[in-house]
Design a protein around this motif. Sequence first.
Motif, short mmCIF file in Angstrom:
data_model
loop_
_atom_site.label_atom_id
_atom_site.label_comp_id
_atom_site.label_asym_id
_atom_site.label_seq_id
_atom_site.Cartn_x
_atom_site.Cartn_y
_atom_site.Cartn_z
N TRP A 24 0.86 -1.15 -0.20
CA TRP A 24 -0.03 -0.02 0.15
C TRP A 24 0.95 1.21 -0.05
O TRP A 24 1.95 1.26 0.35
CB TRP A 24 -0.89 0.05 1.35
CG TRP A 24 -1.78 -1.08 1.06
CD1 TRP A 24 -1.71 -2.42 1.87
CD2 TRP A 24 -3.20 -1.24 0.64
NE1 TRP A 24 -2.92 -3.22 1.55
CE2 TRP A 24 -3.72 -2.29 0.85
CE3 TRP A 24 -3.69 -0.47 -0.33
CZ2 TRP A 24 -4.71 -2.92 0.23
CZ3 TRP A 24 -5.01 -0.70 -1.03
CH2 TRP A 24 -5.48 -2.03 -0.71
N PRO A 25 0.65 2.15 -0.74
CA PRO A 25 1.20 3.73 -0.68
C PRO A 25 1.22 4.32 0.65
O PRO A 25 0.04 4.09 1.65
CB PRO A 25 0.53 4.35 -1.70
CG PRO A 25 -0.80 3.92 -1.88
CD PRO A 25 -0.71 2.50 -1.48
N SER A 26 2.02 4.87 1.09
CA SER A 26 2.35 5.65 2.28
C SER A 26 1.27 7.05 2.31
O SER A 26 0.77 7.27 1.11
CB SER A 26 3.48 6.30 2.40
OG SER A 26 4.03 7.34 1.65
N ARG A 27 1.06 7.52 3.21
CA ARG A 27 0.32 8.77 3.11
C ARG A 27 0.81 9.79 2.49
O ARG A 27 0.09 10.30 1.70
CB ARG A 27 0.08 9.14 4.76
CG ARG A 27 -0.84 10.35 4.74
CD ARG A 27 -1.39 10.51 6.52
NE ARG A 27 -2.20 11.68 6.57
CZ ARG A 27 -3.37 11.59 6.46
NH1 ARG A 27 -3.87 10.50 6.46
NH2 ARG A 27 -4.27 12.78 6.61
N ARG A 28 2.08 9.94 2.57
CA ARG A 28 2.59 11.24 1.74
C ARG A 28 2.52 10.91 0.36
O ARG A 28 2.38 11.80 -0.58
CB ARG A 28 4.30 11.16 2.05
CG ARG A 28 4.91 12.17 1.26
CD ARG A 28 6.33 12.14 1.67
NE ARG A 28 7.49 12.68 0.77
CZ ARG A 28 7.38 14.02 0.88
NH1 ARG A 28 6.44 14.92 1.33
NH2 ARG A 28 8.32 14.59 -0.18
N THR B 103 0.26 8.99 -1.15
CA THR B 103 -1.25 9.21 -1.51
C THR B 103 -1.34 10.88 -1.64
O THR B 103 -2.20 11.26 -2.65
CB THR B 103 -2.01 8.47 -0.55
OG1 THR B 103 -1.86 7.33 -0.49
CG2 THR B 103 -3.64 8.77 -0.92
N VAL B 104 -0.97 11.64 -0.76
CA VAL B 104 -1.29 13.04 -0.78
C VAL B 104 -0.60 13.74 -1.92
O VAL B 104 -1.18 14.35 -2.69
CB VAL B 104 -0.75 13.64 0.66
CG1 VAL B 104 -0.85 14.91 0.27
CG2 VAL B 104 -1.72 13.28 1.49
N MET B 105 0.67 13.22 -2.21
CA MET B 105 1.32 13.72 -3.37
C MET B 105 0.75 13.49 -4.94
O MET B 105 0.45 14.28 -5.67
CB MET B 105 2.75 13.14 -3.53
CG MET B 105 3.69 13.95 -2.32
SD MET B 105 3.79 15.71 -2.41
CE MET B 105 4.82 16.05 -3.94
N THR B 106 0.21 12.10 -4.68
CA THR B 106 -0.41 11.83 -5.98
C THR B 106 -1.79 12.59 -6.16
O THR B 106 -2.19 13.03 -7.20
CB THR B 106 -0.82 10.18 -6.07
OG1 THR B 106 0.41 9.67 -5.77
CG2 THR B 106 -1.42 9.88 -7.28
N GLY B 107 -2.74 12.84 -5.15
CA GLY B 107 -3.91 13.63 -5.30
C GLY B 107 -3.45 15.05 -5.48
O GLY B 107 -4.26 15.60 -6.22
N VAL B 108 -2.57 15.67 -4.90
CA VAL B 108 -2.23 16.76 -5.41
C VAL B 108 -1.84 16.94 -6.74
O VAL B 108 -2.33 17.83 -7.59
CB VAL B 108 -0.97 17.41 -4.78
CG1 VAL B 108 -0.16 18.73 -5.25
CG2 VAL B 108 -1.49 17.78 -3.21
N MET B 109 -1.02 16.11 -7.65
CA MET B 109 -0.68 16.15 -8.61
C MET B 109 -1.99 15.76 -9.62
O MET B 109 -1.99 16.44 -10.74
CB MET B 109 0.27 15.10 -8.98
CG MET B 109 1.90 15.19 -8.58
SD MET B 109 2.47 16.85 -9.15
CE MET B 109 2.77 16.36 -10.89
N VAL B 110 -2.88 14.97 -9.43
CA VAL B 110 -4.18 14.88 -10.06
C VAL B 110 -4.87 16.13 -10.10
O VAL B 110 -5.30 16.83 -11.19
CB VAL B 110 -4.71 13.92 -9.34
CG1 VAL B 110 -6.46 13.74 -9.89
CG2 VAL B 110 -4.31 12.31 -9.46
#
Length: 65
Positions: free
Chosen positions: A22-26, A28-35
């Motif tokens: 599973w991806p880490s919280r960081r 996941t957040v970075m991917t969400g920001v990039m999206v």
Amino acid sequence: MAKTSPVEFVKQVQAETKKIVWPSRRETVMTGVMVVIMTTLLGLFFFGVDAMFDAIVRFLLSLAQ
């Protein structure tokens, strides 16, 4: 193909789910920001293209009058 009993199937599913990383919280957040950033940029790009085509069509229609 050999048939698998329901109990064996559940054991196989559990073994496979243990392999998931599973991806880490960081991450996941970075991917969400990039999206969000990419969606905003693409939205602005397509808004600009649409506005350009709108201007072209309006110009061409004004020539027809």
